[in-house]
Scaffold this active site. Structure first.
Site, PDB file in Angstrom:
ATOM      1  CG  LEU A   1       2.074 -16.170   0.753  1.00 49.84           C
ATOM      2  CD1 LEU A   1       3.407 -15.419   0.721  1.00 49.84           C
ATOM      3  CD2 LEU A   1       1.442 -16.134  -0.641  1.00 49.84           C
TER       4      LEU A   1
ATOM      5  CG  HIS B   1     -10.731  -0.847  -9.359  1.00 47.19           C
ATOM      6  ND1 HIS B   1      -9.482  -0.419  -8.980  1.00 47.19           N
ATOM      7  CD2 HIS B   1     -11.531   0.243  -9.295  1.00 47.19           C
ATOM      8  CE1 HIS B   1      -9.536   0.878  -8.686  1.00 47.19           C
ATOM      9  NE2 HIS B   1     -10.775   1.301  -8.879  1.00 47.19           N
TER      10      HIS B   1
ATOM     11  CG  ASP C   1      -1.162   3.767  -7.950  1.00 50.59           C
ATOM     12  OD1 ASP C   1      -2.402   3.811  -8.074  1.00 50.59           O
ATOM     13  OD2 ASP C   1      -0.458   4.789  -7.862  1.00 50.59           O
TER      14      ASP C   1
HETATM   15  C1  IPE Z   1      -2.308   3.945  -2.958  1.00 47.12           C
HETATM   16  O1  IPE Z   1      -2.675   4.352  -4.226  1.00 47.12           O
HETATM   17  C2  IPE Z   1      -3.364   3.074  -2.347  1.00 47.12           C
HETATM   18  C3  IPE Z   1      -3.543   1.749  -2.927  1.00 47.12           C
HETATM   19  C4  IPE Z   1      -2.865   1.246  -3.935  1.00 47.12           C
HETATM   20  C5  IPE Z   1      -4.561   0.936  -2.317  1.00 47.12           C
HETATM   21  P1  IPE Z   1      -3.441   5.726  -4.497  1.00 47.12           P
HETATM   22  O2  IPE Z   1      -3.734   5.747  -5.942  1.00 47.12           O
HETATM   23  O3  IPE Z   1      -4.581   5.851  -3.569  1.00 47.12           O
HETATM   24  O4  IPE Z   1      -2.350   6.809  -4.102  1.00 47.12           O
HETATM   25  P2  IPE Z   1      -2.160   8.306  -4.592  1.00 47.12           P
HETATM   26  O5  IPE Z   1      -3.481   8.996  -4.383  1.00 47.12           O
HETATM   27  O6  IPE Z   1      -1.778   8.264  -6.027  1.00 47.12           O
HETATM   28  O7  IPE Z   1      -1.056   8.831  -3.746  1.00 47.12           O
HETATM   29  C1  IPE Z   2      -4.999   1.305  -7.476  1.00 42.22           C
HETATM   30  O1  IPE Z   2      -5.342   1.859  -8.680  1.00 42.22           O
HETATM   31  C2  IPE Z   2      -6.166   0.628  -6.796  1.00 42.22           C
HETATM   32  C3  IPE Z   2      -6.667   1.291  -5.593  1.00 42.22           C
HETATM   33  C4  IPE Z   2      -6.226   2.404  -5.062  1.00 42.22           C
HETATM   34  C5  IPE Z   2      -7.773   0.643  -4.925  1.00 42.22           C
HETATM   35  P1  IPE Z   2      -5.968   3.319  -8.759  1.00 42.22           P
HETATM   36  O2  IPE Z   2      -7.441   3.202  -8.642  1.00 42.22           O
HETATM   37  O3  IPE Z   2      -5.312   4.212  -7.798  1.00 42.22           O
HETATM   38  O4  IPE Z   2      -5.585   3.738 -10.254  1.00 42.22           O
HETATM   39  P2  IPE Z   2      -5.027   5.141 -10.724  1.00 42.22           P
HETATM   40  O5  IPE Z   2      -3.850   5.459  -9.855  1.00 42.22           O
HETATM   41  O6  IPE Z   2      -6.132   6.121 -10.560  1.00 42.22           O
HETATM   42  O7  IPE Z   2      -4.645   4.930 -12.139  1.00 42.22           O
HETATM   43 MG    MG Z   3      -3.689   5.410  -7.856  1.00 39.35          MG
END
Ligand code: IPE
Ligand code: IPE
Ligand code: MG
Length: 247
Positions: free
Chosen positions: A130, A36, A19
């Site tokens: 793995l 990303h 995240d």
């Molecule tokens: C969880 O992160 C999903 C992934 C890392 C793929 P999100 O960014 O979607 O979660 P919330 O919205 O902060 O709970």
């Molecule tokens: C995690 O990073 C990646 C995915 C959920 C695909 P985010 O895109 O949720 O990044 P933040 O949480 O908005 O910073």
């Molecule tokens: Mg996120």
């Protein structure tokens, strides 16, 4: 930096909620998509570190069912990225003994993405160093519901007695069937929640929440999380080995 890693007690299954890509980009004045792309580089690095450490299963949360609510441009960028990463990296990962596996629903996933995922799983199925379990189009509650539906169907057809529905049978109806439960869950970016990830499977996992955003998370950070794990005492409800006096 902590002590050295005990190679004899490396967690067999590490699950990661990757995240913070968007916040990482925002902090640098970049578009979220750039976060990303940087995050993908860390995925490669962390897979390499997992191989070196002897981790047997690495589950990566790459796209949640709730992530469909993001802007269409971001969703399609994520879809394109997963296809291109699979195409570019699969052979090299396969040579290094990585077997792909996918945990998630197929519903709503573009055919090109399904094809790329299926191909990776098929072509690497014989590898055993793995298991790289990609949680894609994944939701924990929905996974549990779909297991309940399938089990109900088996009961209705007389193949299963309701009294015979054990934890093992239930686990065998989840996307993660056959995999051990995660020993260690890591979430980056300082958020302290599960976001619908592996609700059943994480019941006795150790949790490690890291402040860094995913694009800053290195192999060294993974090692640090494992050191933290190794000094924890997993009790599973029993009295621990490190007995504390009640008096
Ligand atoms: C969880 O992160 C999903 C992934 C890392 C793929 P999100 O960014 O979607 O979660 P919330 O919205 O902060 O709970
Ligand atoms: C995690 O990073 C990646 C995915 C959920 C695909 P985010 O895109 O949720 O990044 P933040 O949480 O908005 O910073
Ligand atoms: Mg996120």
């Amino acid at each position: 930096m902590g002590a050295v890693i005990d190679k004899n007690s490396v967690p067999a299954h590490v699950a990661i909620i990757m995240d913070g890509n968007g916040r990482w980009a925002k902090a640098r004045g970049l578009p979220r998509t750039q976060g990303h792309l940087e995050g993908v580089k860390r995925v490669e690095e962390i897979i390499g570190a997992a191989l070196d450490l002897g981790i047997k299963v690495l589950t990566l949360y790459t796209f949640s069912l709730e992530n469909w609510t993001r802007p269409e441009t971001e969703v399609s960028m994520l879809m394109r990225t997963i296809v291109s990463v699979l195409m570019d990296k699969m052979d090299n990962l396969s040579r290094n003994g990585v077997a792909f596996r996918v945990s998630g629903s197929r519903e709503g996933v573009p055919p090109s993405v399904l094809e790329a995922l299926d191909r990776a799983v098929e072509r690497t199925g014989k590898n055993s160093r793995l298991i790289l379990n990609i949680a894609f189009n994944y939701g924990g509650r929905q996974e549990i519901l779909s297991a309940v539906r399938r089990i109900s169907e088996e009961v209705r057809q007389g193949q299963l007695d309701p009294q015979g529905i054990t934890e093992d049978i239930f686990s065998a109806h989840l996307f993660t069937a056959g995999l051990p439960d995660p020993d260690l869950l890591i979430r980056t970016s300082g958020e302290i929640r599960l976001s619908n990830f592996l609700l059943w499977q994480l019941s006795y996992s150790e949790f490690c929440f890291v402040e860094k955003c995913w694009p800053d998370f290195t192999g060294e950070d993974l090692k640090e999380a494992i050191r933290t794990y190794q000094v924890r005492e997993r009790r599973f409800g029993a009295v621990g080995a490190r007995k504390e006096s009640l008096s």
